[in-house]
Structure formats: structure tokens, C-alpha cells
Design a protein around this motif. Sequence first.
Motif, PDB file in Angstrom:
ATOM      1  N   ALA A 210       0.829  -1.205   0.000  1.00 48.84           N
ATOM      2  CA  ALA A 210       0.000   0.000   0.000  1.00 48.84           C
ATOM      3  C   ALA A 210       0.865   1.257   0.000  1.00 48.84           C
ATOM      4  O   ALA A 210       0.454   2.309  -0.487  1.00 48.84           O
ATOM      5  N   ARG A 211       2.088   1.151   0.550  1.00 47.26           N
ATOM      6  CA  ARG A 211       2.944   2.320   0.735  1.00 47.26           C
ATOM      7  C   ARG A 211       3.893   2.595  -0.427  1.00 47.26           C
ATOM      8  O   ARG A 211       4.328   3.698  -0.631  1.00 47.26           O
ATOM      9  N   HIS A 212       4.251   1.519  -1.145  1.00 49.66           N
ATOM     10  CA  HIS A 212       5.299   1.678  -2.159  1.00 49.66           C
ATOM     11  C   HIS A 212       4.793   1.337  -3.552  1.00 49.66           C
ATOM     12  O   HIS A 212       3.977   0.435  -3.712  1.00 49.66           O
ATOM     13  N   ILE A 213       5.327   2.039  -4.515  1.00 46.37           N
ATOM     14  CA  ILE A 213       4.993   1.732  -5.909  1.00 46.37           C
ATOM     15  C   ILE A 213       6.061   0.771  -6.446  1.00 46.37           C
ATOM     16  O   ILE A 213       7.247   0.935  -6.164  1.00 46.37           O
ATOM     17  N   GLY A 214       5.600  -0.237  -7.185  1.00 43.61           N
ATOM     18  CA  GLY A 214       6.559  -1.181  -7.786  1.00 43.61           C
ATOM     19  C   GLY A 214       6.260  -2.593  -7.356  1.00 43.61           C
ATOM     20  O   GLY A 214       5.353  -2.840  -6.543  1.00 43.61           O
ATOM     21  N   ARG A 215       7.020  -3.521  -7.903  1.00 37.84           N
ATOM     22  CA  ARG A 215       6.838  -4.926  -7.528  1.00 37.84           C
ATOM     23  C   ARG A 215       7.721  -5.245  -6.336  1.00 37.84           C
ATOM     24  O   ARG A 215       8.901  -4.919  -6.331  1.00 37.84           O
ATOM     25  N   LEU A 216       7.130  -5.884  -5.333  1.00 36.69           N
ATOM     26  CA  LEU A 216       7.870  -6.163  -4.101  1.00 36.69           C
ATOM     27  C   LEU A 216       8.511  -7.544  -4.203  1.00 36.69           C
ATOM     28  O   LEU A 216       7.819  -8.545  -4.389  1.00 36.69           O
ATOM     29  N   VAL A 217       9.826  -7.555  -4.091  1.00 34.73           N
ATOM     30  CA  VAL A 217      10.561  -8.803  -4.273  1.00 34.73           C
ATOM     31  C   VAL A 217      11.546  -8.970  -3.120  1.00 34.73           C
ATOM     32  O   VAL A 217      12.272  -8.028  -2.787  1.00 34.73           O
ATOM     33  N   THR A 218      11.528 -10.148  -2.486  1.00 35.11           N
ATOM     34  CA  THR A 218      12.476 -10.429  -1.403  1.00 35.11           C
ATOM     35  C   THR A 218      13.638 -11.253  -1.937  1.00 35.11           C
ATOM     36  O   THR A 218      13.436 -12.288  -2.573  1.00 35.11           O
ATOM     37  N   PHE A 219      14.847 -10.780  -1.674  1.00 28.68           N
ATOM     38  CA  PHE A 219      16.070 -11.500  -2.051  1.00 28.68           C
ATOM     39  C   PHE A 219      16.663 -12.098  -0.779  1.00 28.68           C
ATOM     40  O   PHE A 219      16.805 -11.400   0.228  1.00 28.68           O
ATOM     41  N   SER A 220      16.991 -13.373  -0.818  1.00 30.60           N
ATOM     42  CA  SER A 220      17.545 -14.045   0.365  1.00 30.60           C
ATOM     43  C   SER A 220      19.024 -14.322   0.125  1.00 30.60           C
ATOM     44  O   SER A 220      19.378 -15.010  -0.834  1.00 30.60           O
ATOM     45  N   PHE A 221      19.843 -13.770   1.010  1.00 25.37           N
ATOM     46  CA  PHE A 221      21.303 -13.900   0.873  1.00 25.37           C
ATOM     47  C   PHE A 221      21.856 -14.805   1.963  1.00 25.37           C
ATOM     48  O   PHE A 221      21.310 -14.876   3.058  1.00 25.37           O
ATOM     49  N   ARG A 222      22.974 -15.483   1.670  1.00 24.77           N
ATOM     50  CA  ARG A 222      23.713 -16.223   2.698  1.00 24.77           C
ATOM     51  C   ARG A 222      25.121 -15.677   2.737  1.00 24.77           C
ATOM     52  O   ARG A 222      25.594 -15.155   1.739  1.00 24.77           O
ATOM     53  N   ASP A 223      25.780 -15.790   3.900  1.00 21.94           N
ATOM     54  CA  ASP A 223      27.151 -15.274   3.949  1.00 21.94           C
ATOM     55  C   ASP A 223      28.007 -16.076   2.973  1.00 21.94           C
ATOM     56  O   ASP A 223      27.760 -17.238   2.703  1.00 21.94           O
TER      57      ASP A 223
END
Length: 345
Positions: A264-277
Motif C-alpha cells: 500500500a505504501r510503495h509503488i513497484g513490484r515487491l521482491v524479497t532476495f535471500s542472501f547467505r554469507d
Amino acid sequence: MAIVTLTNVSRHYPARTAGGDDVVAVDNVSLDIEKGDVYGIIGYSGAGKSTLVRLINALEPATSGTITVDGVDITALSERELRRVRGGIGMIFQQFNLFAAKSVRANVAYPLKLAGWSKADIAARVDELLSFVGLADKASAYPEQLSGGQKQRVGIARALATRPAILLADEATSALDPQTTHEVLDLLRRVNQEQGVTIVVITHEMDVIQTLATKVAVMEGGRIIEQGDVFDVFSTPQHPASRRFVGTVIKGVPSPAEAAALAARHIGRLVTFSFRDGDSAQARVFLDLAAAGLDFELVYGGINDIRGRAFGNLTLAIRGDRAAIDRTLTVIGERITVTELEGAR
Ligand code: ADP
């Protein structure tokens, strides 16, 4: 070397209503716990964790399958032989289960008395245990005079009295505040490292797994849906149900409500990137997005530390040509885990 092996173990309880189906509390579970492991068993309430522990502890028989503890198939033993197996397994509980009318010294001495130790041996062993758990000055106190953390330390001393090879901890820190939880977890780590005791912890608390466990099994509906190294299971859970469970306890993954608020707050596609050390792919995520002419904004994230190794999740709102976003996410998705949040534009 495995100290506990479960092979196709199930445990059924009679139906709650006449004519209903049996309750399948543990459903065809196979599991190897290696000597020296701190093995975490996690999952929502009702998943079958406590039943699994009662089976390992030989407090209840399996309906089918075999359970081997320290090389002995316990599914084939008489009650008398089972008592000996139980003697090799210590147990601690959420509510401590101390004898309120006995002193700290008498609580710790109790299993040694049952095992027929001499008075002198009991006295020496109790002193040794109380000093190991840091309660030498509380020997004459009664449980009601102790804090929760002290009570659990007495519980640990009592559980270790007969030098068991295995310690089972059923939600052992769930009744404690965070500071005390850490003291008890530190003590359990010493029990594992200094005394070589294999520990099985049932818990719904991430902290416990994060700071103590080396391996973990995720249970749901009586089954183990995922098991392995703690870092692997928490940083890249494979099964949808373990992703859901892990997502509720690790940092950086927005809950469905948070995802809706972000959308609701942001324009654009919301994508989560998962990183490992150790991922060399981290910088390239931003380079790839920029190279594709895409604009992005960091909107959510968090880093988790599991016994010195880090993994994190970062959510971006990505704006630009739809096809360019799809292409870029496909390329990035070959290197790291990419999850597009539902309901986002
Ligand atoms: P957890 O420890 O993960 O919360 P439990 O092992 O306590 O799960 O329970 C698993 C399932 O087995 C639940 O559906 C529970 O209601 C059922 N169950 C557990 N113990 C019994 C019992 N003694 N009789 C009948 N059903 C039981």
C-alpha cells in the motif's frame, strides 16, 4: 555415529470420538541423531514434537517402526530393560518438575538414590553437579526460594546426575525471560561441549535453535517435513510449510500483514532476495537491476546470525518495464532465492 535412530516410526492414539479415525501423532518418521549433536525439533503446537520425545525416552511404545538408542532396539525390550535405557536419558521440562518439599541437594540426589549409589558417592556427585551449574551456595535452599533460571539449573543438575549420554529438553526455556534463557542455553552448551552429552531440544523459540542447535528437524502433522544443518534449513528452507514456520521466526521476511502494508505504501513490484554469507552474488543483484534500467527502493530487511554465520533477507520495490523486471529476476534467481510478494503490483 548415530546415538538415536528412528526408522519409519509412527504413534497412533485412539480416536477421540467413537467411530472416528485414530489420531496419528507421529507419522512414519525416520531420523538419525549423531553422538554429540544438539538436535532441535521445531514446529507449531500439535505437530507431534512431544510425542516424538516420549517415544525416544521409551515412556510410550511406538505403534510401528523401530527406535534404537545407544545401539539398543528399544521397541523390543521388557519393562525392566526399558528402565535401564531410561536411566541413560536425562530429561528437563518447561515447568522444571522439581520436588517442592525437597532441598536442592535432595532434588539432585534423588535419581542417584534410585540408582542405588552409596551415601558418600551421592554427596560427592551432588557437590560436583551443583558447582558445575553454579549453585554450590544453594544446596540447602528449597525450590520456592529460587528464581526460574536457578530452578532450571537444578533441573539440569538432576537430569545429569547419573551421567546420561542423552539429555532431552522439552521447551526447557519457554517459561524463562530472555536474559535467563541465555544463561540456561549457555549452560546447556557447556553440557554438550564439556561433558559430551547429546542434547535433543524441543522448542518453538528461534533463539534456542539459533544459539544452541547444530541440526534441526521441522515437524508438521506428525511428519518431519525437513531436516538438516540449522544454517541450511533456516537460510534456505525447501518445504513450503517449513518456509512458513521459519518465516515467522527469522528476521527480514515480511509477514502477510506487513507485505500488504508495504504494497500500500510503495509503488513497484515487491521482491524479497535471500542472501547467505559467502554469497558473491550480493552486489550483482543491484548491478543487474541497474543494468536493466530498473529503479528500486529498499523497503524491508533483516540479518540473522546462526552461531557466527549470517544470512539475510532484503525486500525491494522494483519499478520499470514488466518484461525487463521478469527477465532480470530470472537471471538473479539462478544464483539466489528470489520471492515475489503476493498482492504487490
Ligand atoms: P506438540 O508437542 O508438537 O505440540 P504433541 O506431540 O503434543 O504435539 O501432539 C501431537 C498430536 O497428538 C496432537 O494432535 C495431540 O492432540 C495428539 N496427542 C498427543 N498426546 C495424545 C494422547 N495421549 N492421546 C490422544 N492424542 C494425543
